[in-house]
Write a protein that holds these residues in place. Structure first.
Motif, short mmCIF file in Angstrom:
data_model
loop_
_atom_site.label_atom_id
_atom_site.label_comp_id
_atom_site.label_asym_id
_atom_site.label_seq_id
_atom_site.Cartn_x
_atom_site.Cartn_y
_atom_site.Cartn_z
N SER A 79 -25.41 -16.47 10.59
CA SER A 79 -24.65 -15.64 11.54
C SER A 79 -25.54 -15.26 12.73
CB SER A 79 -24.13 -14.39 10.84
OG SER A 79 -23.43 -14.73 9.66
N CYS A 93 -22.44 -6.70 9.19
CA CYS A 93 -22.26 -8.15 9.01
C CYS A 93 -22.35 -8.57 7.55
CB CYS A 93 -23.31 -8.90 9.84
SG CYS A 93 -23.17 -10.70 9.73
N HIS A 114 -19.39 -8.46 10.80
CA HIS A 114 -19.78 -9.05 12.08
C HIS A 114 -21.17 -8.56 12.49
CE1 HIS A 114 -15.42 -9.66 12.38
NE2 HIS A 114 -15.65 -10.52 13.36
N ASN A 151 -19.46 -13.10 10.17
CA ASN A 151 -20.32 -13.56 9.09
C ASN A 151 -19.90 -14.99 8.70
OD1 ASN A 151 -21.17 -14.16 6.34
ND2 ASN A 151 -21.69 -12.01 6.11
N GLN A 197 -20.09 -11.60 16.42
CA GLN A 197 -20.25 -12.85 15.68
C GLN A 197 -19.85 -12.62 14.23
OE1 GLN A 197 -21.15 -16.14 16.13
NE2 GLN A 197 -20.75 -16.28 13.94
N ASP A 243 -25.32 -19.87 19.98
CA ASP A 243 -23.99 -20.30 20.40
C ASP A 243 -23.26 -19.27 21.25
OD1 ASP A 243 -24.51 -22.55 18.84
OD2 ASP A 243 -23.52 -21.71 17.08
N GLN A 244 -23.42 -18.01 20.91
CA GLN A 244 -22.69 -16.96 21.63
C GLN A 244 -23.49 -16.47 22.85
OE1 GLN A 244 -19.56 -15.47 20.74
NE2 GLN A 244 -19.56 -15.13 18.54
N THR A 281 -29.04 -6.02 19.24
CA THR A 281 -28.27 -6.21 18.01
C THR A 281 -29.06 -5.57 16.88
OG1 THR A 281 -27.07 -7.83 16.66
CG2 THR A 281 -29.27 -8.46 17.41
N ALA A 340 -26.12 -18.25 14.99
CA ALA A 340 -24.92 -18.52 15.79
C ALA A 340 -24.79 -17.53 16.93
CB ALA A 340 -23.68 -18.48 14.89
N LEU A 341 -25.10 -16.26 16.67
CA LEU A 341 -25.07 -15.26 17.72
C LEU A 341 -26.05 -15.60 18.84
CD1 LEU A 341 -24.15 -12.41 18.75
CD2 LEU A 341 -26.12 -11.50 17.49
N THR A 364 -20.43 -8.64 22.29
CA THR A 364 -20.21 -9.92 21.61
C THR A 364 -20.21 -9.68 20.11
OG1 THR A 364 -21.33 -11.13 23.38
CG2 THR A 364 -21.10 -12.26 21.27
#
Length: 234
Positions: free
Chosen positions: A15, A196, A206, A222, A220, A22-23, A6, A18-19, A218
């Motif tokens: 963000s 993002c 994102h 903002n 994620q 969670d992702q 990334t 979370a990436l 994937t």
């Protein structure tokens, strides 16, 4: 174990967390490559650096490259054109995240961490860099052109210069729909910066992460608290 890449976090800590959590649900057995630009423009530059450093300290395989904004922060902290670093509003946002009044006051551990980052990483199947390479140069000069590796926006990809490997980079925001198209094509050079930090632009806003083994993408959104930033032209 999965390998992910990334880029261009720009202070978007919520963000990015979370990436990661969670992702991707990153584990210490996975590998994450981050292609630079951790600071500036977004709300929590210091928080992004803290989180990256904490992940590394906890044994996560997180490998980070230097980006042009990271270099600009280092330059400003070292006294090189500190008044011309970013716009006044963006400077204030970044300095507020460190709770300092001037870039020279940023705590040394952050500057040392940034200063130690490499410009490029070589994998068996990919070459990673923040912005790209000037493929017009002879190979040895191309790999030594620091300015291009941090700042180039337009180049003609030549896989033969990378021994047939693909190129992963960021730096130039790309609409999410276009990135999906290029991933589907398995393009030889892939820009993972989906802007993002540009929270007002629905084509961007994102973080993108690519699984380097399966090519699963994937995205994620903002999810930062409101922060002042100019709209980026579409």
């Amino acid at each position: 174990m999965p390998r992910y890449a990334t880029t261009d976090l720009h202070g978007c800590l919520r963000s990015f967390r979370a990436l990661v959590e969670d992702q991707l649900r990153l584990t210490a057995a996975d590998t994450l490559y981050v292609l630079g630009d951790y600071v500036n423009k977004g709300p929590d530059s210091r928080g992004v650096l803290d989180y990256l450093m904490q992940l590394q300290a906890r044994g996560y395989q997180v490998h980070c490259l230097l980006g042009n904004h990271d270099q600009e922060l280092l330059d400003a902290a070292r006294g090189h054109r500190p008044g011309q670093w970013l716009s006044a509003a963006d400077r204030a946002l970044t300095l507020r995240s460190f709770d300092v009044a001037a870039p020279a006051d940023i705590p040394p551990p952050y500057l040392a961490w940034l200063a130690a980052l490499p410009l490029t990483l070589e994998l068996p199947d990919f070459v990673l860099v923040h912005a790209g390479f000037d493929f017009r140069l002879p190979p040895e000069q191309m790999r030594a052109d620091t300015h291009a590796m941090l700042n180039i926006k337009h180049f003609t990809f030549d896989a033969s210069r990378l021994q047939g490997k693909r190129l992963l980079h960021g730096h130039t925001p790309l609409p999410t729909a276009e990135l999906r198209r290029r991933v589907a094509q398995r393009a030889g050079a892939l820009d993972l910066d989906t802007g993002c930090v540009y929270r007002f632009n629905p084509e961007l806003c994102h973080l993108a992460a690519l699984n380097l083994d399966t090519w699963e993408l994937t995205l994620q959104p903002n999810i930062e608290p409101p922060y002042p930033i100019a709209r980026r032209p579409s």
